[in-house]
Design a protein around this motif. Structure first.
Motif, short mmCIF file in Angstrom:
data_model
loop_
_atom_site.label_atom_id
_atom_site.label_comp_id
_atom_site.label_asym_id
_atom_site.label_seq_id
_atom_site.Cartn_x
_atom_site.Cartn_y
_atom_site.Cartn_z
N VAL A 138 0.84 -1.19 0.00
CA VAL A 138 0.00 0.00 0.00
C VAL A 138 0.88 1.25 0.00
CG1 VAL A 138 -0.14 0.08 2.53
CG2 VAL A 138 -1.95 1.13 1.18
N GLU A 139 0.39 2.29 -0.65
CA GLU A 139 0.99 3.63 -0.54
C GLU A 139 0.12 4.39 0.45
OE1 GLU A 139 3.65 5.10 -1.81
OE2 GLU A 139 4.36 3.59 -3.24
N PRO A 140 0.43 4.31 1.74
CA PRO A 140 -0.50 4.83 2.75
C PRO A 140 -0.59 6.35 2.75
CG PRO A 140 1.54 4.14 3.79
CD PRO A 140 1.64 3.74 2.35
N GLY A 141 -1.81 6.83 2.97
CA GLY A 141 -1.97 8.26 3.19
C GLY A 141 -1.76 8.62 4.64
N THR A 142 -2.14 7.69 5.54
CA THR A 142 -2.02 7.94 6.98
C THR A 142 -1.41 6.73 7.65
OG1 THR A 142 -4.29 7.15 7.28
CG2 THR A 142 -3.96 9.54 7.09
N TRP A 143 -0.51 6.98 8.58
CA TRP A 143 0.22 5.89 9.27
C TRP A 143 0.35 6.29 10.74
CZ3 TRP A 143 4.34 2.59 6.53
CH2 TRP A 143 4.96 1.72 7.42
N LEU A 144 -0.06 5.39 11.62
CA LEU A 144 0.08 5.60 13.06
C LEU A 144 1.12 4.63 13.60
CD1 LEU A 144 -0.88 6.88 15.77
CD2 LEU A 144 -2.53 5.00 15.93
N ASP A 145 2.20 5.16 14.20
CA ASP A 145 3.22 4.33 14.83
C ASP A 145 2.95 4.30 16.33
OD1 ASP A 145 5.51 2.74 14.98
OD2 ASP A 145 6.78 4.47 15.43
N VAL A 146 2.57 3.12 16.83
CA VAL A 146 2.21 2.95 18.24
C VAL A 146 3.46 2.58 19.03
CG1 VAL A 146 0.78 1.68 19.87
CG2 VAL A 146 -0.12 2.25 17.60
#
Length: 372
Positions: A138-146
């Motif tokens: 995927v070419e992500p638009g949003t990414w959350l690093d937990v």
């Protein structure tokens, strides 16, 4: 054992061997508070020992490891049990909230912050490798690093994914520091389980890199990730591999055991099955690529550090060491430099072939959210 424990802990993969750069006056200032914490001993930092596996419920347990704090050398003894039925490895008895606070204190912040930051900054290749694996799907638009720590992964991953908006979540003040540096767009400070409902369906990717092993209830964290992901979004996980042959060969000196911080270490088969049961489809697994070729070197440094720790000024000891002990410690480390170099060479030579034969010290899993 049910219920989520919300504890102010910091996840990170790695180890800082000592606080050599901590000023003596900073150490002295903290000594009274540590003395007060230890006045009643360390037994109060533990929950009751459990007789069943927290992953599958089996009562067929065996002791996998007995060790001490080889990271900060705070007092206390720790046991890792292994489930004979499913292979899950877990701290038993487990630290309670007071114990977690005590043993995490001055590790990733305070006295230990400088050393740990230097370690994070040296893992650029690993950060890029993580991002490229996800980019294959995927070419992500949003990414959350937990469990983002100080945001080093987000900073490096943005080089590979310049169109992605990276957000970070952690319990520590590193969230705000990363936001101020521009390494993340939005920072969330708090428990992922508590915040997941507010983040519902917002992210194309949620990552948990060397995070789950630090949590008290890994299944609750996976459920939180599912809430935060949009339908079809991806969950990326990296964990120490308890099935690694180095773990057997090096025993308590295998750095990824990282006691007392690592509470749960899941074999990849257990994690895979749980993801499928939770409504994910596993799309990628890596058993070799995440390997960090540092097993012998880290074991050597930890062993020498343990032998000479009497010469280190530690805030959790009543008095600072004498001049002779300090000199002896520095001299021993200097004399052991050839040993460290040799260990590092062996790590690198053995990594290429060895990690493909069960010697990799970490694994990665990428799963797509497919369930409702």
């Amino acid at each position: 054992m049910t219920g989520e424990k919300r504890i102010d802990i910091r996840k990170r993969g790695g180890v800082s061997m000592a606080n050599n750069d901590a000023p003596a006056d900073s150490v002295a200032a903290l000594r009274p508070s540590y003395s007060a914490d230890l006045a009643e001993g360390t037994e109060r930092f533990f929950e009751a020992r459990r007789t069943d596996c927290p992953w599958c419920g089996s009562d067929s347990l065996r002791v996998r490891l007995r060790t001490t704090d080889l990271l900060q050398h705070k007092p206390g003894r720790f046991v890792l049990d292994e489930c004979r039925s499913c292979g899950h490895v877990f701290q038993n008895p487990r630290l309670n909230p007071a114990g977690l606070e005590f043993y995490y204190r001055d590790c990733y912040d305070g006295l230990g912050e400088k050393n740990i930051n230097a370690m994070f900054e040296g893992n650029q290749a690993g950060y890029r490798s993580r991002a490229e694996l996800v980019r294959g799907f995927v070419e992500p638009g949003t990414w959350l690093d937990v469990g983002m720590g100080h945001g080093h992964f987000c900073k490096e991953a943005a080089e590979s994914l310049p169109e992605t908006h990276f957000d970070g979540l952690d319990l520590s003040d590193g969230v705000e520091a990363a936001r101020e540096r521009g390494w993340i767009r939005t920072g969330y400070q708090g428990s992922f389980v508590d915040l997941a409902d507010d983040l519902g369906g917002r992210y194309d990717v949620v990552s948990m890199y060397h995070y789950l092993e630090h949590t008290t209830e890994p299944r609750h964290e996976l459920a939180a990730a599912k809430k935060a992901l949009r339908q079809g979004g991806f969950l990326a996980i990296e964990l120490p591999d308890p099935e690694c042959r180095w773990a057997r060969a090096l025993g308590r000196w295998w750095m990824p055991w990282l006691q007392p911080q690592h509470l749960n270490l899941m074999p990849i088969g257990n994690l895979r099955a749980e993801l499928v049961a939770s409504g994910f489809t596993v799309v990628a697994e890596q058993r070799a690529e995440p390997h960090a070729a540092i097993d012998l070197l880290a074991a050597s440094v930890m062993a020498v550090n343990a032998l000479t720790i009497g010469g280190e000024d530690l805030a959790w000891r009543d008095t600072p060491p004498g001049r002779f002990r300090r000199i002896l410690r520095k001299a021993t480390f200097a004399l052991c430099v050839p040993l460290f170099i040799l260990a590092g060479v062996v790590d690198r030579i053995s990594a290429a072939a060895g990690r493909k034969r069960g010697w990799s010290n970490a694994y990665r899993v990428v799963a797509r959210r497919t369930g409702s």
